[in-house]
Design an enzyme around this catalytic site. Structure first.
Site, short mmCIF file in Angstrom:
data_model
loop_
_atom_site.label_atom_id
_atom_site.label_comp_id
_atom_site.label_asym_id
_atom_site.label_seq_id
_atom_site.Cartn_x
_atom_site.Cartn_y
_atom_site.Cartn_z
N TYR A 106 0.83 -1.20 0.00
CA TYR A 106 0.00 0.00 0.00
C TYR A 106 0.86 1.25 0.00
CZ TYR A 106 -4.30 -2.50 1.30
OH TYR A 106 -5.41 -3.31 1.33
N TYR A 145 -1.17 -9.99 0.45
CA TYR A 145 -0.09 -9.54 1.32
C TYR A 145 -0.21 -10.15 2.71
CZ TYR A 145 -3.49 -6.08 2.97
OH TYR A 145 -4.60 -5.47 3.47
N ARG A 155 -3.70 -11.90 3.45
CA ARG A 155 -5.00 -11.46 2.92
C ARG A 155 -5.13 -11.90 1.47
NH1 ARG A 155 -8.29 -7.84 4.32
NH2 ARG A 155 -9.63 -9.56 3.75
N HIS A 158 -7.67 -8.13 -2.65
CA HIS A 158 -8.96 -7.49 -2.38
C HIS A 158 -8.89 -6.01 -2.69
CE1 HIS A 158 -6.68 -6.90 1.36
NE2 HIS A 158 -7.38 -5.79 1.52
N HIS A 160 -10.84 -2.53 -1.26
CA HIS A 160 -11.78 -1.98 -0.28
C HIS A 160 -12.79 -1.09 -1.01
CE1 HIS A 160 -9.40 -3.11 3.33
NE2 HIS A 160 -8.38 -3.00 2.50
#
Lengths: 240, 229
Positions: A106, A145, A155, A158, A160
């Site tokens: 991120y 990640y 995870r 995905h 959000h």
């Protein structure tokens, strides 16, 4: 018949607050039951957004942070409709997304994962649904990640997703997963949702018909917000 | 043949996670991408009423401040009207009534500036054909006035890592004791000692504005009341 309150949220299909396998929820979940309200103006109204608030490029994550070229990764279109529980489209509503890059990293000063940042990828977008409740984004498919929960939790890929609807009681944040990802059944955050059919509702489907040949694959993701009832009889008016 | 209801089901919620700022407050995440981030100006320059500042912190079940929360604010203007087609009446040009703030990464403190909301009608405004009927016909207790309006309040919604579905609460004002005593939502809370968890404390003045302090406790001692709206 006039529209009135929104349907009661089906809490048996939503994740409860306390889900111990998702460790952070343990100290961040209320212990008392929520107080249920009959809706007043405070709940049936909510913020409205217009085209002055955002720019057309905001829904193109391949271009909206590009510095020296396009970001690296699998080029995809994410599209779908925002509907209510009556299957009516929700037009003119703000949809915001955020995600990691193709490495699972991120662009956030608190993310220290060793997956590399992409100089051409920011990872956020926003758009308004059209008159049919339709929305679309262009982006790169995010990578999986690791995160500190159990020692080896990862995870699933995905995105959000945040949606407003037309009232503050419809406000929703969720996550989009990708069809066929083997990490989905292993994830304690996914497993906070008690109903397998509800989990399936968060899995975007590969949509070859919407893909652009020799350019981008596409995934389809419809979002359902709470529906609103119509006033059939209204003879008991006390409450909040 | 089985009868089936053809309703869809609401999409399930998921936590906003630790990096919610990237999407909803990218400046705080450390980069600029949009022409303008949303939610910074709640009342706008033309709003009537008293300018106030609201500050607070969110505390978890261990007593620690939560440093990755995102809060959204939804409130009426000083006349008690929401900026929405069903908001009860007109609002000033530029009044949004909606805002978005994040907690400080080091301290967990959050704050915003706005105007103090007015009292809001207690139930949603009914369709005129229905409200005409009820306003002339007494209810079963013989009352035609159904109940007091809601005391001035700010609706809050908060999300964070570890919170699976956004939490709704309300902030009332310590210096509105008379209105608070009649508020139908506060009075719905049968445990009277829990009502105080929704009342912001007056905490001096800053830049000529009264400051209200509102601490949200997610769990445990003096746990804040949360609503299923």
């Amino acid at each position: 018949m006039k529209p009135a309150e929104y349907y009661q949220r089906d809490r048996t299909r939503q994740p409860p607050a306390l889900t111990p396998d998702y460790k952070t929820s343990v100290a961040r979940s209320p212990r008392y039951a929520m107080i249920s309200l009959q809706q007043s103006a405070s709940e049936i109204t909510g913020p409205t957004f217009g085209h002055n608030d955002i720019d057309p490029i905001d829904n193109d994550l391949i271009k909206n942070y590009a510095r020296t070229g396009d970001p690296v990764g699998e080029r995809i279109i994410v599209h779908g409709r925002v509907l209510d529980e009556n299957a009516r489209p929700v037009p003119g509503t703000l949809v915001e997304i955020w995600q990691a890059n193709a490495s699972g990293r991120y662009r956030h000063k608190k993310d220290s994962y060793l997956g590399a940042l992409d100089p051409n990828f920011g990872g956020c977008g926003r758009t308004l649904t059209d008159e049919n409740g339709y929305y679309f984004f262009r982006t790169v498919k995010p990578g999986a990640y690791p995160w500190r929960n159990w020692v080896n939790n990862w995870r699933p890929a995905h995105i959000h997703v945040s949606v407003f609807g037309h009232s503050f009681s419809q406000r929703l944040i969720t996550q989009l997963y990708f069809e066929g990802d083997p990490l989905i059944p292993l994830c304690p955050i996914v497993a906070t949702i008690p109903d397998p059919e509800a989990i399936d509702q968060l899995i975007a489907r590969l949509d070859m018909n919407a893909s652009v040949p020799l350019d981008s694959l596409a995934y389809r993701f419809d979002i359902v917000l709470r529906g609103r009832r119509s006033t059939l009889f209204e003879n008991r008016l006390e409450g909040n | 043949m089985k009868q089936r209801l053809d309703y869809l089901k609401e999409s399930p919620s998921q936590t906003a996670g630790p990096f919610v700022h990237i999407g909803l407050a990218p400046g705080a995440a450390g980069f600029d991408i949009y022409r303008a981030e949303l939610g910074h100006d709640i009342a706008g320059p033309n709003a009537k009423g008293q300018r106030i500042r609201v500050e607070g912190v969110v505390i978890d079940g261990t007593g620690s401040p939560v440093k990755d929360v995102l809060l959204e604010i939804w409130q009426a203007n000083a006349d008690g009207f929401y900026a929405h087609p069903e908001g009860g009446g007109p609002v000033e040009d530029g009044f949004r009534g909606w805002g978005r703030v994040i907690t400080d990464f080091e301290t967990g403190e959050w704050g915003f500036e706005t105007v103090k909301p007015g009292q809001v009608a207690a139930r949603m405004k009914l369709a005129s054909d229905v409200s005409d009927r009820v306003s002339t016909a007494p209810d079963r207790q013989g009352r035609t006035e159904r109940h007091a309006p809601m005391a001035p309040h700010i609706n809050l919604w908060l999300v964070a890592r570890g919170i699976n579905i956004g939490l709704n609460t309300r902030m009332y004002f310590e210096d509105e004791a008379a209105a608070n005593a009649l508020d139908p939502v506060l009075n719905l809370i049968e445990w009277e000692n829990r009502r105080a968890t929704l009342i912001a404390k007056r905490a001096g003045d800053r830049d000529g504005r009264p400051v209200y302090r509102f601490e949200i406790r997610l769990q445990g001692d003096r746990e804040t009341v949360f609503f299923d709206v």
